[in-house]
Design a protein around this motif. Structure first.
Motif, PDB file in Angstrom:
ATOM      1  N   SER A  42      36.528  40.696  33.933  1.00  0.00           N
ATOM      2  CA  SER A  42      37.666  40.821  33.039  1.00  0.00           C
ATOM      3  C   SER A  42      38.310  42.187  33.253  1.00  0.00           C
ATOM      4  O   SER A  42      37.635  43.155  33.593  1.00  0.00           O
ATOM      5  CB  SER A  42      37.220  40.694  31.583  1.00  0.00           C
ATOM      6  N   THR A  45      39.723  47.105  29.271  1.00  0.00           N
ATOM      7  CA  THR A  45      40.517  47.219  28.063  1.00  0.00           C
ATOM      8  C   THR A  45      40.231  48.570  27.441  1.00  0.00           C
ATOM      9  O   THR A  45      39.143  48.816  26.938  1.00  0.00           O
ATOM     10  CB  THR A  45      40.161  46.095  27.068  1.00  0.00           C
ATOM     11  N   SER A  46      41.213  49.460  27.494  1.00  0.00           N
ATOM     12  CA  SER A  46      41.004  50.803  26.978  1.00  0.00           C
ATOM     13  C   SER A  46      41.000  50.801  25.460  1.00  0.00           C
ATOM     14  O   SER A  46      41.601  49.946  24.809  1.00  0.00           O
ATOM     15  CB  SER A  46      42.100  51.744  27.497  1.00  0.00           C
ATOM     16  N   THR A  47      40.292  51.761  24.889  1.00  0.00           N
ATOM     17  CA  THR A  47      40.178  51.861  23.440  1.00  0.00           C
ATOM     18  C   THR A  47      41.022  53.026  22.919  1.00  0.00           C
ATOM     19  O   THR A  47      41.594  53.803  23.697  1.00  0.00           O
ATOM     20  CB  THR A  47      38.714  52.058  23.029  1.00  0.00           C
ATOM     21  N   THR A  85      38.407  54.783  31.586  1.00  0.00           N
ATOM     22  CA  THR A  85      37.622  53.944  30.683  1.00  0.00           C
ATOM     23  C   THR A  85      36.174  53.869  31.173  1.00  0.00           C
ATOM     24  O   THR A  85      35.914  53.498  32.319  1.00  0.00           O
ATOM     25  CB  THR A  85      38.201  52.521  30.590  1.00  0.00           C
ATOM     26  N   GLN A 150      34.403  54.158  20.101  1.00  0.00           N
ATOM     27  CA  GLN A 150      35.631  53.686  20.729  1.00  0.00           C
ATOM     28  C   GLN A 150      36.857  54.413  20.212  1.00  0.00           C
ATOM     29  O   GLN A 150      37.861  54.532  20.926  1.00  0.00           O
ATOM     30  CB  GLN A 150      35.766  52.175  20.524  1.00  0.00           C
ATOM     31  N   ASP A 156      35.732  51.303  27.779  1.00  0.00           N
ATOM     32  CA  ASP A 156      36.180  49.969  28.147  1.00  0.00           C
ATOM     33  C   ASP A 156      35.615  48.993  27.118  1.00  0.00           C
ATOM     34  O   ASP A 156      34.402  48.778  27.057  1.00  0.00           O
ATOM     35  CB  ASP A 156      35.680  49.625  29.551  1.00  0.00           C
ATOM     36  N   ALA A 157      36.463  48.417  26.310  1.00  0.00           N
ATOM     37  CA  ALA A 157      36.010  47.513  25.248  1.00  0.00           C
ATOM     38  C   ALA A 157      35.334  46.268  25.798  1.00  0.00           C
ATOM     39  O   ALA A 157      34.614  45.583  25.063  1.00  0.00           O
ATOM     40  CB  ALA A 157      37.194  47.113  24.366  1.00  0.00           C
ATOM     41  N   GLN A 158      35.541  45.969  27.084  1.00  0.00           N
ATOM     42  CA  GLN A 158      34.917  44.804  27.698  1.00  0.00           C
ATOM     43  C   GLN A 158      33.546  45.113  28.288  1.00  0.00           C
ATOM     44  O   GLN A 158      32.888  44.219  28.808  1.00  0.00           O
ATOM     45  CB  GLN A 158      35.826  44.264  28.814  1.00  0.00           C
TER      46      GLN A 158
END
Length: 287
Positions: A42, A45-47, A85, A150, A156-158
């Protein structure tokens, strides 16, 4: 320093560990020679902590959860880049252990040396030196802690991962059961379901490490936890070898939600030398 538990401690853990709902039946496996394909990655996804939001520093931090002051250690990369990230790796201590044991002499179960400056490490402190997770209080603490990390660091939220040994392995399982909306994968070592396993529609990838001669947390308790995730992730009973230490991966699991089992013949109640290597290889699949 090797922590050796007594039979009395086994009884104590059962008494304080929370729910134990599980499928119970172990899963037979047949092996194939072909390696499994990696999960589909995936995008990062930055926080909120990226860029000017970065303010988290290495050291002990605290927050209020359920009216209690809870603490956790954060280990930031020495060459931290606020615009990059990073994965977050949560290391959970054993009974009568501490966050200092995880970030100190164990080096996050050997993972810190392998990741170097390429991850943010977090070592939370359990209540009463354990993870009974009474009424899900530790789950709520984990959610609040991850949220603070975060918010304060570029992550990286993923790629949020949890691992732990013994009581920490049990809490890793509880996180996997309930926090698939936040945590991508877990790697419990010598764990069970004694910290609870609440129902959730969210799923996680999971890799289990357990020795057959573990006299503190029985091998069957580790298999019971594994079977819960096999069922949740719709895996078949067929396995293929993975890595170089006797681990196997179950086939047919939901996309991006693999389940691996590393059952060792010996080792007792401890994590094997290869655990860091196999755990990192597992977490690195989710990029």
């Amino acid at each position: 320093m090797r922590h050796v538990w007594t039979v009395l401690l086994f009884t104590t853990l059962v008494a304080c560990g929370g729910g134990t709902g599980a499928t119970g039946a172990s899963t037979s496996a047949t092996e194939s020679a072909s390696p499994p394909p990696p999960p589909v990655a995936s995008p990062a996804t930055s926080t909120a902590g990226c860029g000017s939001g970065s303010k988290l520093t290495t050291g002990m931090h605290s927050l209020s959860s359920d009216g209690l002051q809870r603490s956790y250690w954060v280990e930031m990369p020495a060459s931290y880049d606020r615009n990059k990230t990073y994965p977050v790796i949560i290391g959970l201590h054993w009974r009568d252990g501490s966050a200092a044991d995880v970030y100190g002499w164990s080096g996050f179960f050997g993972l810190k040396n392998l990741y170097g400056d390429n991850a943010i490490f977090v070592a939370p402190e359990g209540l009463d030196k354990g993870w009974a997770n009474t009424n899900d209080r530790d789950i709520r603490f984990m959610r609040a802690m991850i949220g603070e990390v975060q918010q304060g660091a570029c992550t990286d939220a993923q790629r949020v991962f949890a691992t732990g040994f013994s009581f920490g392995g049990m809490m890793s399982n509880a996180i996997g059961c309930e926090m698939g909306d936040v945590v991508r994968a877990i790697a419990p070592m010598s764990g069970s379901l004694w910290s609870g396993c609440a129902g959730s529609s969210y799923k996680v990838a999971a890799m289990f490490i357990h020795a057959k001669d573990d006299n503190t947390v029985p091998y069957s308790a580790g298999m019971e936890a594994r079977d819960v995730f096999l069922k949740r992730n719709s895996c078949s009973a067929t396995t293929v070898p993975v890595g170089s230490h006797g681990c196997v991966e179950y086939q047919g699991c939901d996309s991006g939600k693999p389940v691996l089992w590393c059952g060792t013949e010996t080792g007792g109640h401890w994590y094997p030398n290869f655990s860091a290597q196999e755990s990192k290889a597992f977490f690195d699949r989710f990029k």
